[in-house]
Design a protein around this motif. Structure first.
Motif, PDB file in Angstrom:
ATOM      1  N   UNK A  97       0.856  -1.183   0.000  1.00  0.00           N
ATOM      2  CA  UNK A  97       0.000   0.000   0.000  1.00  0.00           C
ATOM      3  C   UNK A  97       0.887   1.227   0.000  1.00  0.00           C
ATOM      4  N   UNK A  98       0.483   2.236  -0.772  1.00  0.00           N
ATOM      5  CA  UNK A  98       1.220   3.495  -0.837  1.00  0.00           C
ATOM      6  C   UNK A  98       0.447   4.565  -0.077  1.00  0.00           C
ATOM      7  N   UNK A  99       1.118   5.167   0.893  1.00  0.00           N
ATOM      8  CA  UNK A  99       0.545   6.271   1.645  1.00  0.00           C
ATOM      9  C   UNK A  99       0.996   7.565   0.987  1.00  0.00           C
ATOM     10  N   UNK A 100       0.044   8.296   0.426  1.00  0.00           N
ATOM     11  CA  UNK A 100       0.360   9.558  -0.235  1.00  0.00           C
ATOM     12  C   UNK A 100       0.514  10.663   0.792  1.00  0.00           C
ATOM     13  N   UNK A 101      -0.054  11.781   0.507  1.00  0.00           N
ATOM     14  CA  UNK A 101       0.106  12.932   1.380  1.00  0.00           C
ATOM     15  C   UNK A 101      -0.552  12.739   2.735  1.00  0.00           C
ATOM     16  N   UNK A 102       0.013  13.430   3.691  1.00  0.00           N
ATOM     17  CA  UNK A 102      -0.569  13.563   5.020  1.00  0.00           C
ATOM     18  C   UNK A 102      -0.402  15.031   5.357  1.00  0.00           C
ATOM     19  N   UNK A 103      -1.491  15.773   5.268  1.00  0.00           N
ATOM     20  CA  UNK A 103      -1.424  17.225   5.418  1.00  0.00           C
ATOM     21  C   UNK A 103      -2.369  17.674   6.529  1.00  0.00           C
ATOM     22  N   UNK A 104      -1.855  18.541   7.366  1.00  0.00           N
ATOM     23  CA  UNK A 104      -2.619  19.013   8.518  1.00  0.00           C
ATOM     24  C   UNK A 104      -2.250  20.471   8.780  1.00  0.00           C
ATOM     25  N   UNK A 105      -3.247  21.305   8.932  1.00  0.00           N
ATOM     26  CA  UNK A 105      -2.983  22.714   9.212  1.00  0.00           C
ATOM     27  C   UNK A 105      -2.215  22.850  10.535  1.00  0.00           C
ATOM     28  N   UNK A 106      -1.264  23.793  10.615  1.00  0.00           N
ATOM     29  CA  UNK A 106      -0.392  23.901  11.792  1.00  0.00           C
ATOM     30  C   UNK A 106      -1.109  23.988  13.136  1.00  0.00           C
ATOM     31  N   UNK A 107      -2.225  24.693  13.218  1.00  0.00           N
ATOM     32  CA  UNK A 107      -2.921  24.855  14.498  1.00  0.00           C
ATOM     33  C   UNK A 107      -3.461  23.541  15.059  1.00  0.00           C
ATOM     34  N   UNK A 108      -3.521  22.508  14.237  1.00  0.00           N
ATOM     35  CA  UNK A 108      -4.112  21.237  14.658  1.00  0.00           C
ATOM     36  C   UNK A 108      -3.066  20.159  14.936  1.00  0.00           C
ATOM     37  N   UNK A 109      -1.812  20.511  14.831  1.00  0.00           N
ATOM     38  CA  UNK A 109      -0.739  19.528  15.043  1.00  0.00           C
ATOM     39  C   UNK A 109      -0.493  19.308  16.532  1.00  0.00           C
ATOM     40  N   UNK A 110       0.032  18.117  16.858  1.00  0.00           N
ATOM     41  CA  UNK A 110       0.370  17.802  18.237  1.00  0.00           C
ATOM     42  C   UNK A 110      -0.790  17.287  19.069  1.00  0.00           C
ATOM     43  N   UNK A 111      -1.867  16.847  18.415  1.00  0.00           N
ATOM     44  CA  UNK A 111      -3.054  16.368  19.141  1.00  0.00           C
ATOM     45  C   UNK A 111      -3.404  14.921  18.785  1.00  0.00           C
ATOM     46  N   UNK A 112      -2.456  14.183  18.209  1.00  0.00           N
ATOM     47  CA  UNK A 112      -2.698  12.774  17.894  1.00  0.00           C
ATOM     48  C   UNK A 112      -3.346  12.515  16.555  1.00  0.00           C
ATOM     49  N   UNK A 113      -3.577  13.550  15.765  1.00  0.00           N
ATOM     50  CA  UNK A 113      -4.242  13.364  14.479  1.00  0.00           C
ATOM     51  C   UNK A 113      -3.355  12.588  13.506  1.00  0.00           C
ATOM     52  N   UNK A 114      -2.048  12.834  13.552  1.00  0.00           N
ATOM     53  CA  UNK A 114      -1.123  12.094  12.692  1.00  0.00           C
ATOM     54  C   UNK A 114      -1.184  10.596  12.953  1.00  0.00           C
ATOM     55  N   UNK A 115      -1.271  10.207  14.227  1.00  0.00           N
ATOM     56  CA  UNK A 115      -1.407   8.785  14.558  1.00  0.00           C
ATOM     57  C   UNK A 115      -2.718   8.230  14.012  1.00  0.00           C
ATOM     58  N   UNK A 116      -3.788   8.998  14.147  1.00  0.00           N
ATOM     59  CA  UNK A 116      -5.083   8.548  13.621  1.00  0.00           C
ATOM     60  C   UNK A 116      -5.024   8.365  12.105  1.00  0.00           C
ATOM     61  N   UNK A 117      -4.313   9.263  11.418  1.00  0.00           N
ATOM     62  CA  UNK A 117      -4.155   9.109   9.973  1.00  0.00           C
ATOM     63  C   UNK A 117      -3.502   7.761   9.649  1.00  0.00           C
ATOM     64  N   UNK A 118      -2.416   7.451  10.353  1.00  0.00           N
ATOM     65  CA  UNK A 118      -1.738   6.178  10.105  1.00  0.00           C
ATOM     66  C   UNK A 118      -2.629   5.002  10.480  1.00  0.00           C
ATOM     67  N   UNK A 119      -3.330   5.081  11.604  1.00  0.00           N
ATOM     68  CA  UNK A 119      -4.206   3.981  12.023  1.00  0.00           C
ATOM     69  C   UNK A 119      -5.225   3.646  10.936  1.00  0.00           C
ATOM     70  N   UNK A 120      -5.881   4.653  10.420  1.00  0.00           N
ATOM     71  CA  UNK A 120      -6.919   4.427   9.406  1.00  0.00           C
ATOM     72  C   UNK A 120      -6.330   3.909   8.095  1.00  0.00           C
ATOM     73  N   UNK A 121      -5.196   4.459   7.671  1.00  0.00           N
ATOM     74  CA  UNK A 121      -4.604   4.004   6.409  1.00  0.00           C
ATOM     75  C   UNK A 121      -4.088   2.577   6.534  1.00  0.00           C
ATOM     76  N   UNK A 122      -3.480   2.250   7.667  1.00  0.00           N
ATOM     77  CA  UNK A 122      -3.004   0.885   7.869  1.00  0.00           C
ATOM     78  C   UNK A 122      -4.184  -0.096   7.907  1.00  0.00           C
ATOM     79  N   UNK A 123      -5.282   0.300   8.523  1.00  0.00           N
ATOM     80  CA  UNK A 123      -6.463  -0.564   8.568  1.00  0.00           C
ATOM     81  C   UNK A 123      -6.994  -0.819   7.158  1.00  0.00           C
ATOM     82  N   UNK A 124      -7.001   0.204   6.305  1.00  0.00           N
ATOM     83  CA  UNK A 124      -7.442   0.024   4.919  1.00  0.00           C
ATOM     84  C   UNK A 124      -6.493  -0.898   4.173  1.00  0.00           C
ATOM     85  N   UNK A 125      -5.206  -0.746   4.403  1.00  0.00           N
ATOM     86  CA  UNK A 125      -4.226  -1.618   3.749  1.00  0.00           C
ATOM     87  C   UNK A 125      -4.465  -3.078   4.123  1.00  0.00           C
TER      88      UNK A 125
END
Length: 195
Positions: A97-125
């Motif tokens: 599986x290829x994970x393309x972009x992961x983009x998040x506006x700066x004000x929303x960083x540092x709240x676990x959203x990046x981990x959630x992005x990986x969790x969902x993409x890995x589950x789809x894979x």
């Protein structure tokens, strides 16, 4: 901060493409990508992405507003320049599986959203029968003149997620950077995780 992070599929992806295009242009304008976004290119690229079977777009929503997004799709449906380095090494792209972009506006960083992005993409894979996932990150010199003094690379975050650099596995991608007249070729380093 109350942000909903959930995957979009099928028609939901098509409905979110304008928001994703704007996010890509906004977030990738910063270092290390320095991307001078082009709405026409974005529309073509994203339409092609949305057409890929088993593609998923994971959206971070602040109310109805998409403030972040991450994409993933089977590698076998990616452009030849993305597949070629794996195929040259005999890596089966039908199980990758290829994970393309992961983009998040700066004000929303540092709240676990990046981990959630990986969790969902890995589950789809996993749902699609993949036994590995990868992504590519731009390579920049440590002394790049546009590098902010407070820049913190995501390498440690990716490593904690189980991803590692695959030595000598790179591809090249051209885009126009701010202040340049034309596109320039950039080296993209692959990271991969198997399970």
């Amino acid at each position: 901060m109350s942000i909903a992070v959930r995957p979009l599929t099928g028609a939901e992806i098509a409905a979110a493409l304008d928001d994703l295009a704007q996010l890509r242009i906004t977030v990738f304008a910063a270092y290390p990508y320095l991307y001078d976004g082009d709405a026409t290119y974005e529309a073509e690229y994203l339409a092609e992405y949305a057409a890929a079977p088993d593609a998923v777009l994971v959206a971070a929503l602040d109310g109805a507003r998409i403030v972040g997004a991450a994409t993933a799709a089977p590698m076998m449906h990616q452009k030849a320049e993305f597949r070629a380095p794996f195929e040259a090494r005999g890596i089966d792209t039908s199980r990758l599986f290829y994970f393309g972009e992961s983009v998040l506006l700066p004000d929303y960083r540092g709240h676990g959203i990046g981990h959630a992005f990986f969790d969902h993409r890995e589950a789809q894979a996993v749902r699609c029968g993949a036994n590995a996932a990868c992504f590519a990150a731009v390579v920049r010199a440590d002394d790049h003149p546009a590098k902010p003094q407070d820049y913190s690379p995501l390498d440690a975050f990716w490593a904690r997620r189980g991803y590692a650099v695959v030595p000598d596995l790179t591809t090249e991608l051209a885009w126009k950077e701010h202040g340049d007249e034309a596109e320039k070729v950039n080296v993209m380093q692959y990271w991969m995780r198997t399970w």
